[in-house]
Each structure stands twice: as structure tokens, then as C-alpha cells.
Design an enzyme around this catalytic site. Sequence first.
Site, short mmCIF file in Angstrom:
data_model
loop_
_atom_site.label_atom_id
_atom_site.label_comp_id
_atom_site.label_asym_id
_atom_site.label_seq_id
_atom_site.Cartn_x
_atom_site.Cartn_y
_atom_site.Cartn_z
N GLY A 197 6.10 8.01 -6.88
CA GLY A 197 6.54 6.75 -5.82
C GLY A 197 7.86 6.13 -6.03
N GLU A 198 9.15 5.87 -7.19
CA GLU A 198 9.92 4.87 -7.04
C GLU A 198 10.91 6.03 -6.96
OE1 GLU A 198 8.61 2.20 -7.55
OE2 GLU A 198 6.58 2.39 -8.62
N ASN A 275 2.89 2.31 -1.93
CA ASN A 275 3.92 1.75 -1.53
C ASN A 275 4.66 2.23 -0.63
OD1 ASN A 275 3.77 1.66 -4.18
ND2 ASN A 275 6.03 0.59 -3.62
N ASP A 317 4.79 -4.28 -3.26
CA ASP A 317 4.84 -3.30 -4.31
C ASP A 317 3.35 -3.01 -3.86
OD1 ASP A 317 5.85 -1.66 -5.38
OD2 ASP A 317 6.64 -3.23 -7.19
N ASN A 412 -5.83 -2.41 -10.92
CA ASN A 412 -4.70 -1.75 -10.96
C ASN A 412 -5.27 -0.27 -11.13
OD1 ASN A 412 -2.34 0.29 -12.48
ND2 ASN A 412 -1.33 -1.49 -12.08
#
Lengths: 580, 298
Positions: A197-198, A275, A317, A412
Site C-alpha cells: 500500500g505504500e 488507507n 494512515d 494493528n
Amino acid sequence: MKRRYSQIIGTLAAATSLVGTPLAAAGPTSTDIDNDAATPGDVISYGLGPWGQRFSSLDKVNTANVAKLVPAFAASLGGEKQRGQEAQPIVYGGMIYVTGSYSRVFAFDARTGEKKWEYNARLPDGIMPCCDVVNRGAAIHGDKIVFATLDAHLIALNRETGKVVWNKKMADYTAGYSATAAPLIVKNMVIYGNSGGEFGITGAVNAYNVDTGELIWSRPTIEGNMGSLNGKDNGITGKTNATWPGDLWKTGGGATWLGGTYDPATNLIYMGTGNPGPWNSHLRPGDNLYTSSTIAVDADSGVIKWHYQTTPHDGWDFDGVNEFIPFDATIGGKPMKLGAKADRNGYFYVLDRVTGKFVSASKFVAQTTWANGINAKTGRPNYVDANRPGAPAGADKGSVVFASPSFLGGKNWMPMAYSKDTGLFYIPSNDWGMDIWNEPIAYKKGAAYLGAGFTIKPIADDHIGALRAMDPATGKIVWEYKNSAPLWGGVLTTHGNLVFTGTPEGYLKAFDAKTGQELWKFQTGSGVVGSPITWEQDGEQYVAVMSGWGGAVPLWGGEVAKTFKEISQGGMLWVFKLAR
Amino acid sequence: MARDRRSLLKGLAAAAGTLGLSTAFGPARLGAAPLEKVKELGVLRVGLYADNRPWSWEDPSSNGGQPAGIDADLARALAETLGLRADIVLFAAGEDLSDDLRNVVWRGGLLGFKPCDVMLHVPFDRAIIRQEDNVFFLAPYCRESFGAACSRGGNCEAMPASFKGRPVAVELASIPDFYLLGHAGGVLARDLVHLSTGYGAVSALAEGRADFAVATTAQIEAAVADHPGAGIQVRKSALPMMLSPGWDIGLAVKENSRTLGSALEDAIDAMIASGRLKAIFSRHGVEWRPAMAAQPQG
């Protein structure tokens, strides 16, 4: 064929002592897996059943005798690869299957701990994983063990030999894709998401043929992107540009990196989505669907039946990947088919699992600065606008915003558990916030970049981690156990009125499910960030958990790091039973 | 306070702490080893960003798939000057520079990626130099900044907002992207065509896929040179309210590899003096601009 015959004979010969163990050679079917929660003699799915409740009906180990729990054996994952053991073991046919960090699979004898085989995926050395080298577990189906690798392959191994049956490249690791989740088996399909996702990718849920690895359907999680079924277009997700400006939906994020749960009755697969990107919310006005959401996908067609977005227009985030656990309860005198999710954003959501309709949301962490609760009518957050990180403004650092929870989340990846007996959810949560600001002096790929600077901070003197018992009917915390270091492991609950979870300090602990009283602990020698399981074997109840500190937490420094800087790395499977 | 580049660098080295100097007294062999070691092996392992045209990228059409680009040519020239063979490793950029330095320069990757002797195209910035204790930054060899270009016949000098309603190309999640998304209250947000590189964004002007693009100067100049006759025009005036004034680019070696670093710095100085560095840049259509840190300051 000859070989299979001899195995059946061997199993039959041992059957007198193997109460309830199915014939090893045939292996579990999709129906067996759907029924896993009702067969405590094995653990053949991630979450002890497709709902992922992590509840066992066993009670031979219970509040009265758990203090006598002692190691039956331990098994090492060996070598130098001692970090980040986040897996949940699978138990079937007298074997324990676990995945290890660095994309490895191990098969151990469930009675002796003797290693039967080991599989090491060959990984390209050019992979630079963002968030450690973990793997969260394998799936079992028929004669196969299926797991995913850091270079985004899905691999099926023969469960007797550890030899590769098929190896399917799901995505290109050089484009930033990876894979760490445990696969979900539904109707002879391997359901798998994607991660990375980053890196400006688009999330998707995919279904692969469990016998061949061939893609059956694919469902992108971002509006505007086309899905597929049997190689043909199968309609776009959502409505193009409804909640995204310009062409940002093509790279919008929403990765499904944690996998999902399944409800056989509604035939829905529940997946959480990551996100949105780019990171700064001011650059992408709109809700940015379906990021930071739970989506319900029809298992046969791969079509989204409903969605619920926990953090519309995320700016902190707050991944929405956390597991959605189906459960049945009577609320306000009405029996309901529900599901629950403890989100990164610090709220515990209860939804109608058939329609996705909002039922309630309650805070499960000490503090949420980004919102003052969730509006009961709309199901949307009451944002605190002043606490949204600002737009990037050139060489100016801009204002520092304190946001709680931090981007590592109120909870998380580590899965919670639900007890049918107590009606409570047991949430492995963390109380921490972050200072976040626009970082004008940053660089990416050799060019100036506007990054986000952040410092993660504890918000209480005595703890970061907190195991909390949440009543989904009232939204109240019934009890909590506080832990100095952040909790990063999964939870298990049993009919013996017990709750098990591990700590980074190295303990596996057992609590009274009704009161939260700590009843037992065992030091495993390294941090516990895996998910415990239990099963019955030869008339005795066993408990197992992986030990080996790692995952994303040790990568972040600052004050938080003080709570775990002395913890050693490791890689062990620990198995317990009652002392006789 | 006029200072030449050398004295500035020495100042920075001293500011970075005396820890590095102590290696000369402690494990002295280790401190001296890197230059001797690469000479012994005959190979200089150089880390360059993958897919970073015109600096470094994989070009299947040239030299049997050898890495191409300004930095790739510079890496080969540096190795040659030291009497070594260049082993160029193209790696995928991490989330920020710190990740790249950890993986490529001082620690290596978790999955067996061996650290390189030197990494090129490392931003040379005092704030970063202070943060990174494990790395020695040196030899700022050029300067980069952001600019703009437009397709044939366009008014390149106009406010970017005047391109509203027409396709505007930009690299995803770059400063030019943030700049254009936020420009004039976001009027261009729906017109942006996001591409994976700045070079690709400028090339889109030649291919009729965009009318305006914001990218780095080197990306613009190289794309113009690679599309002769396409009529790409380069904006001459500075972009209003651009978020970055430009940055220097240099080398990074491991903190204990200063002997190698000094040899490389001498080689770059010589290439600047002889015009060889400028020639490498112009081979890719890019004008060489000296680093600010390398220039006399008033």
C-alpha cells in the site's frame, strides 16, 4: 497410489489412539474447513473457523487447572532467520504446520515436535520489505498446504512431503507488491488480497483455484477499476470519480494485505482495505472509496455486496484492514446476524453482516483525538478538524498535530477473539499517539519530497498494550489487562473460560475470560507476536503458539522502543498441555 | 565567508562527530580497508536507483541490457579512474532516503542484498547529513530543481492554472504532484494524468497525451532531447510558489569507507575540471549544473 494405500493402513492402525482424527491422505475439504469451529480435534483454518472467532469449545484446560499448563515440547525454526514469528499454526492429521519469517514453512509431528520437513522459498535478494519479513500462517486443503511469500507468490506444497505442487506469481515484487497474510479457503478457492500500500498500488481481492493456482476472479477495492471473472470483465468497482478527483483512483491504495473472513450462510467474504494514497488527505478531497473500509464480496462472482467505510477520507494512515468477525447476538431483544471489527482508528464497530448496516461504534482505546465518536445515525466519524494533519505548504514545516491512536493503530494486524460463552470480544489494543507534521526536507528516489514526519509516543505512564474485553451489546469495556510493551500478538478464547495472548516481553498468558484475572504465564524466551491455538489430541487438550520478536513495532524508535529494547529475537513453536 | 567545497566538506565531516576518526586508531585496518579491498577485488559495486531516467534505468536496447543513464555512465567512469570494473546494481527506491541508505549503503537488505561500495544520486543536504550517523556523504556533483514544459504551441510561461481542462502530466506522489494538486485551490486536480516517472510525464507531451508537465530539470531536458522535432517547449520562468528551491546530489559511502570516499571525490573533482562530467550529462541531453555546496558562497 500404492503409497496412499499404505498411509491409510498406517492411519487406521493408529486409529485407536487417534480419537477423531480424519484419514490423513484425503485431507480436509472446503466443507470441513467451513466446519472447523465444530471440530476441536484439528485447527484447519486461520481463526479456528471461517468466521475467525478464535473460540474453541474445549474445556479440559480451564480456569481451575490452567496453572498446571506446562510445555509438552518446543521446536526451533533454526538458522539465522530469527525474527518476526507472526504465524498461527495449523493442526491436522497428527501434524503441526507453521510458517516462519522469510517465507518458510515447517511441518512438525504434533506428538513429538520432530521436524518432518521444511520449505524455504527462494526469494530474490532485491526485495526490501517495508515492514519486516513476517508471515501470518498457512492454509490447508486436501493434500496441500498453501501459503504466500514476500515476493508475492502463492505456493501450494504437498503436506506430506513439502514438495511444491504449484507456484503462482500473484504480482510483481519489483512494483512494490508483497504478501504476508494467511490464505483463506472458500469453496475450493484460495482467497487472497494484496499488499504494498505504500507504493501507489491498487488493492484487490483475488480468488484462485486451489488445485492449480489459476485466477478465477479478481475484485479491485478502488472505485473505477474493472473486476474480472473467468478471464472476462465483470463490472467496475463503485462509480468512477464519485469519491476521487481526477485519475487518482488508478493508484488509490486500499490494499487488502491482512486477508479476510467468510460467512458460509450468506456466502460473503469480508475483507478490510488499507488507507488511501497519496498520504496527504488534502490532495485527494472526497471519501476515497473503498479505502479504510470493510467490503463484503460474493464468493461466487467476486462482486461487492456492501461496504462500510470506517475512516472516510483518511488522513492519519488508519488502514481499515483489520478482521471483521461474524457473530450472532441479541441486541435490544432482537436476535441479529452481526459482525465486528476493532479498527486502527480506535473504534469498535458492530455491523449487520448481511447488509453492512451500521449498528454501533464504541471507543476501545484510551483516547481518540481525530474524532469525537461516531455519529449513530450516519455511521460517520464526528471529525475534529483541527486534528487533521495539514496540507503540505512548501518549505514550511507547518503545525504539529497530535493524533491518537498513532498510525500503528488502536489495534494493528493481530486478531481479536470472540467467546460465545461470555459474549465478549477480546481486543489486543495499544494506547499510543503520534506527533505528525509535514516534513519539507525529505527525499525520495533522489528527488526532493514532502514527507510526513512523526514521533510515536505512549499516552499513559504504566502501559502501551491493553488486552480489553468489549461487550458488543453495550460498547462497554468489561475488563482490561495492561501491558508495558505494545501488544502485537493474536488472541484465543475457550469454553474453559480462558483467554490466551502473548506479550513482547516473551510471555504466553492465560486470563479468566469473565474477569480478566491473570491465571498463568510462561516465558518463551523471545517476544510473542503470533496467534495461539488449541486442539484435542489423544484425549488431552493442547495449546500452541509461536515465539519470535519482530514485526513492524521494532522498526519504530523513540520512547516506545524503550519498552522492548532488551527483547531478544527468536523462532520457536511452543506446545503446552496440563501436567499429569 | 567564501568557502570552497573542500573546506565545507571537511567542516561537515568534523560536525558529523569524531566517532569516525577514532576508527583510525582502533580497528585501523578496517578503516583503511575499503579502498584497498575494492582494488584487490578489482570491482566497484555501485548502487543506483532503478527506473530513474535519465539518471539510471535498465535499457534492454543498449549494451546488452547494461544499466543506462547519467549516473550509470558516471559509475563506469569512476570505476575506470580507479582502475576497477563497475558492478552496477539497480535497486527499487524505498519510502525515503533513510531506507535506501540502510539497505544499499550501510546495512544491506534483510533478504541478502549486499551493501554497495558507493551509492550515487544521494541528495546532499546538511539536515540529512546530521541525521545519518552510519553514512559518509561527499562529492556533491550536480544540482537538480523542478521546472515545467508544455506541448507544441502552448503558452509555457502562463500560470499552470491556465491549463485547466487540459491534460497535465506528472509523476505520482512527487513534489510536482503535490504542487499541481494544491495549485490555485486545486483547480487542476481533475486534469492530472499520473505517471510512474517524471521523464514519462514530459514524454507524454510529445505523444499528445498531455499539454503541460512539471518534472525535474534533468527529466525535462532529457525527454526533450529524446523526442527531437516533437516541439516540447521548456518553461523559462520559475514556477510560482514551487515547494522546493532545488537540491544538491552527491555520493554516499559507509561511515568507515572514507578512504574510498576520498578517492572517489578526487576522481569527481578531476572529471569536473576536465569537462568529462559535463560531457556525460550532455550525452543525455542534460545541462550540467554544479552543486551549490560546491560553489563559493557569499
